[in-house]
Design an enzyme around this catalytic site. Structure first.
Site, PDB file in Angstrom:
ATOM      1  N   ASN A 264     -80.089 -49.788 -11.589  1.00 31.28           N
ATOM      2  CA  ASN A 264     -80.465 -49.670 -12.996  1.00 31.28           C
ATOM      3  C   ASN A 264     -81.450 -48.531 -13.185  1.00 31.28           C
ATOM      4  O   ASN A 264     -82.247 -48.229 -12.293  1.00 31.28           O
ATOM      5  CB  ASN A 264     -81.045 -50.994 -13.511  1.00 31.28           C
ATOM      6  CG  ASN A 264     -82.549 -51.081 -13.348  1.00 31.28           C
ATOM      7  OD1 ASN A 264     -83.317 -50.538 -14.142  1.00 31.28           O
ATOM      8  ND2 ASN A 264     -82.985 -51.762 -12.291  1.00 31.28           N
TER       9      ASN A 264
ATOM     10  N   PHE B 105     -87.781 -49.085 -18.928  1.00 34.38           N
ATOM     11  CA  PHE B 105     -88.669 -49.920 -19.745  1.00 34.38           C
ATOM     12  C   PHE B 105     -88.260 -49.988 -21.216  1.00 34.38           C
ATOM     13  O   PHE B 105     -89.083 -49.711 -22.109  1.00 34.38           O
ATOM     14  CB  PHE B 105     -90.114 -49.414 -19.670  1.00 34.38           C
ATOM     15  CG  PHE B 105     -90.819 -49.692 -18.367  1.00 34.38           C
ATOM     16  CD1 PHE B 105     -90.265 -50.523 -17.417  1.00 34.38           C
ATOM     17  CD2 PHE B 105     -92.047 -49.110 -18.100  1.00 34.38           C
ATOM     18  CE1 PHE B 105     -90.925 -50.770 -16.215  1.00 34.38           C
ATOM     19  CE2 PHE B 105     -92.718 -49.352 -16.906  1.00 34.38           C
ATOM     20  CZ  PHE B 105     -92.157 -50.179 -15.961  1.00 34.38           C
TER      21      PHE B 105
ATOM     22  N   SER C 112     -91.977 -48.950 -10.884  1.00 32.11           N
ATOM     23  CA  SER C 112     -90.626 -48.676 -11.375  1.00 32.11           C
ATOM     24  C   SER C 112     -90.275 -47.217 -11.098  1.00 32.11           C
ATOM     25  O   SER C 112     -91.069 -46.322 -11.386  1.00 32.11           O
ATOM     26  CB  SER C 112     -90.540 -48.948 -12.882  1.00 32.11           C
ATOM     27  OG  SER C 112     -89.305 -48.481 -13.392  1.00 32.11           O
TER      28      SER C 112
ATOM     29  N   ASN D 181     -88.063 -45.555 -12.671  1.00 35.73           N
ATOM     30  CA  ASN D 181     -87.368 -45.003 -13.836  1.00 35.73           C
ATOM     31  C   ASN D 181     -88.289 -44.504 -14.942  1.00 35.73           C
ATOM     32  O   ASN D 181     -87.821 -44.127 -16.009  1.00 35.73           O
ATOM     33  CB  ASN D 181     -86.425 -46.073 -14.408  1.00 35.73           C
ATOM     34  CG  ASN D 181     -85.415 -46.551 -13.382  1.00 35.73           C
ATOM     35  OD1 ASN D 181     -84.804 -45.744 -12.680  1.00 35.73           O
ATOM     36  ND2 ASN D 181     -85.249 -47.853 -13.257  1.00 35.73           N
ATOM     37  N   THR D 182     -89.592 -44.522 -14.695  1.00 34.49           N
ATOM     38  CA  THR D 182     -90.558 -43.948 -15.635  1.00 34.49           C
ATOM     39  C   THR D 182     -91.271 -42.810 -14.938  1.00 34.49           C
ATOM     40  O   THR D 182     -91.956 -43.031 -13.933  1.00 34.49           O
ATOM     41  CB  THR D 182     -91.577 -45.017 -16.089  1.00 34.49           C
ATOM     42  OG1 THR D 182     -90.880 -46.051 -16.789  1.00 34.49           O
ATOM     43  CG2 THR D 182     -92.617 -44.406 -17.009  1.00 34.49           C
TER      44      THR D 182
ATOM     45  N   LYS E 224     -97.630 -54.955  -8.546  1.00 31.41           N
ATOM     46  CA  LYS E 224     -96.257 -54.865  -8.040  1.00 31.41           C
ATOM     47  C   LYS E 224     -96.026 -53.468  -7.485  1.00 31.41           C
ATOM     48  O   LYS E 224     -96.221 -52.468  -8.191  1.00 31.41           O
ATOM     49  CB  LYS E 224     -95.246 -55.167  -9.151  1.00 31.41           C
ATOM     50  CG  LYS E 224     -93.801 -55.235  -8.642  1.00 31.41           C
ATOM     51  CD  LYS E 224     -92.877 -55.826  -9.677  1.00 31.41           C
ATOM     52  CE  LYS E 224     -91.478 -56.030  -9.115  1.00 31.41           C
ATOM     53  NZ  LYS E 224     -90.579 -56.723 -10.057  1.00 31.41           N
TER      54      LYS E 224
ATOM     55  N   ASN F  26     -90.494 -53.759  -5.827  1.00 30.13           N
ATOM     56  CA  ASN F  26     -89.606 -53.316  -6.893  1.00 30.13           C
ATOM     57  C   ASN F  26     -88.311 -52.772  -6.279  1.00 30.13           C
ATOM     58  O   ASN F  26     -88.069 -52.941  -5.079  1.00 30.13           O
ATOM     59  CB  ASN F  26     -90.311 -52.249  -7.739  1.00 30.13           C
ATOM     60  CG  ASN F  26     -89.913 -52.285  -9.196  1.00 30.13           C
ATOM     61  OD1 ASN F  26     -88.735 -52.380  -9.518  1.00 30.13           O
ATOM     62  ND2 ASN F  26     -90.888 -52.205 -10.084  1.00 30.13           N
TER      63      ASN F  26
END
Length: 525
Positions: free
Chosen positions: A172, A176, A259, A261-262, A303, A333
């Site tokens: 994925n 966010f 994450s 993806n940021t 995390k 993660n």
């Protein structure tokens, strides 16, 4: 003409009344038979439908969910649409539920609270707090919603979720997507039962007398705090805002700096920035507790990513130890790495990989971190857990509890119960409880009092269980690096062969001249 017609009709014989009465009797006899058949058919359909609904609603372990409902959703809808449908069904109150009590061998103590089992749900499924009660009803002892960002944001462009069915995995790059603090806070407040308006009682007691924000005994509700993409990369303001907003309404708050993806988010795992961040959020949490008349003090967790080398993990451990007030760490993660064993065509997609291929990376990181933190700081294991055996492996590595994510998407609503039943059977076969396994692993593998936790040279490495655990983690990391190097070599060999073929195709003869494809010399810098 009319007169003749009337005379003609008058001369026609009139049917005997006996025949008409027989036809009427015959029709009357057929009507009840048809009515009885129709009623029987309707009754059968009703009974079957009621039975199916009862199986659907009261038994989340039924094969109906795993082998029919979940595959139909997965193969008829795109991954994100299927995800959205699942959340809506769970939020509707019409979702299945787990009616069975948890086995006593599964009980675990976290921060002085006894949970009915160690199996929770990771952040990412219920991003906006829409299906909290539906998820608790499936048997999870820990539900983590989010990530939630201060301001609403759409996330990354679609498509951004990809199934890897050949590997039982998922990639994925959501980025966010969030309804924002205000909308999610309104949902959390709306589910708290109260006889008084919020304007009167919420200031004094946001939970209105409830012992837990989850509203369930033996269960905890966590909120995962994210960061807006538009915020400065090194700013901690979004996380501090999240603590102030959700602190009164959560049992635990999770600071998500991992994450992939940021942009820039994982940079906050560096020691200097992380120490500043942890100091800021712990101070904000203490402010929330100080202003609460009930002294509600949510736990604060960090995390982290699985893509960290040993030195980076040591820096994170040092930052956690240096900050008084961090209650735990979630490992881990998703990963940006792609193991050589992946076979699904979707493995080329960018984003974070989760599912069984993530498990070796998450376990290696957890083992390393466990050896660098004292027993008082629990670790939550997350990554590739799909069975009771997987959960037990995390416990033996030093995890106090575990979280599911990808297995829930593939296996459906019965996965939580399945994992708990398998885990209970394994523990009973060993004659142990979950708590005993965890206590033994934590005592053996954690940082001992007086140890610095700083990386040591090979000749200085600590002996005993802790040193053995750290060495095992290093060996696992080395094996993973070797696998990645072999995969990279294979890709480079393939690239070299393709370049050679193209070079050969670039050699041609035209007009007696030979043209050769060459690579231009790099410019001088």
């Amino acid at each position: 003409m009319l007169h003749l017609t009337a005379r003609t009709l008058a001369r026609r014989p009139i049917p005997p009344p006996v025949l008409a009465s027989r036809r009427a009797a015959s029709n009357a006899a057929q009507q009840p038979a048809r009515s009885y058949a129709r009623t029987a058919a309707y009754a059968s359909v009703l009974v079957v439908s009621t039975g199916l609904f009862a199986v659907y609603y009261f038994d989340c372990r039924a094969a109906l969910h795993k082998y029919i409902v979940t595959p139909v959703i997965r193969y008829t809808l795109d991954p994100e649409a299927g995800h959205r449908l699942a959340v809506r069904v769970l939020a509707s109150g019409l979702a299945p539920s787990d009616q069975l009590p948890d086995d006593d061998v599964l009980k675990v103590e976290l921060w002085g609270e006894e949970l009915s089992s160690p199996v929770g749900l990771a952040a990412g499924f219920d991003k906006n707090g829409e299906a909290i009660d539906g998820l608790f009803n499936l048997g999870f002892s820990w539900v983590e919603i989010g990530s939630v960002t201060p301001k609403p944001q759409p996330g990354n462009p679609k498509p951004r979720v990809f199934h890897l069915p050949n590997d039982s995995a998922l990639i994925n790059r959501y980025g966010f997507p969030s309804d924002g603090h205000a909308a999610v806070l309104a949902r959390l407040r709306a589910r708290i039962p109260t006889a008084l308006p919020y304007s009167v009682s919420d200031v004094e007691d946001p939970l209105h007398g409830a012992d837990h924000a989850s509203l369930y005994p033996g269960k905890m509700l966590a909120v995962n705090l994210g960061k807006n993409k538009s915020s400065p990369p090194d700013s901690i303001a979004d996380f501090v805002s999240g603590v102030h907003t959700f602190g009164p309404y959560a049992d635990a708050l999770v600071v998500n700096v991992s994450s992939p993806n940021t942009p820039g988010l994982r940079g906050m795992q560096s020691r200097t920035l992380l120490e500043e961040l942890l100091a800021g959020v712990t101070a904000a949490r203490d402010e929330v507790s100080a202003t609460s008349t009930q002294k509600h003090r949510p736990k604060l967790l960090l995390k982290i990513a699985p893509d960290l080398d040993e030195t980076e993990v040591a820096d994170i451990a040092a930052a956690v130890r240096a900050t008084n007030g961090v209650d735990g760490v979630i490992v881990s993660n998703t990963t940006v790495r792609r193991p050589s064993g992946l076979s699904d065509p979707n493995k080329i997609e960018q984003g974070g990989l989760s599912g069984p291929p993530l498990k070796p990376y998450a376990l290696a990181t957890l083992r390393t971190l466990r050896s660098l933190l004292p027993p008082s700081i629990p670790l939550i294991g997350c990554g590739g857990i799909a069975s009771g055996a997987d959960a037990l492996e995390y416990a033996r590595a030093g995890a106090s509890a575990v979280q599911l994510y990808t297995a829930f998407g593939y296996g459906g609503v019965g996965v939580c119960r399945q994992v708990k039943d398998e885990l209970a059977a394994l523990l009973r076969a060993e004659g142990k409880t979950w708590q005993q396994v965890v206590q033994q692993a934590v005592a053996q593998n954690s940082l001992k009092e007086g140890s610095t936790g700083e990386p040591q040279s090979k000749g200085q490495r600590e002996e005993g269980p802790v040193g053995q655990a750290a060495e095992a983690a290093r060996e696992t990391s080395i094996k993973l690096l070797v696998q990645e190097a072999e995969e990279l070599k294979r890709l480079l060999d393939g690239l070299g062969e393709r370049m050679e073929r193209k070079a050969e195709e670039g050699v041609s003869v035209a007009g007696g001249k030979q043209y050769v494809a060459v690579t231009p010399r790099p410019a001088e810098s």
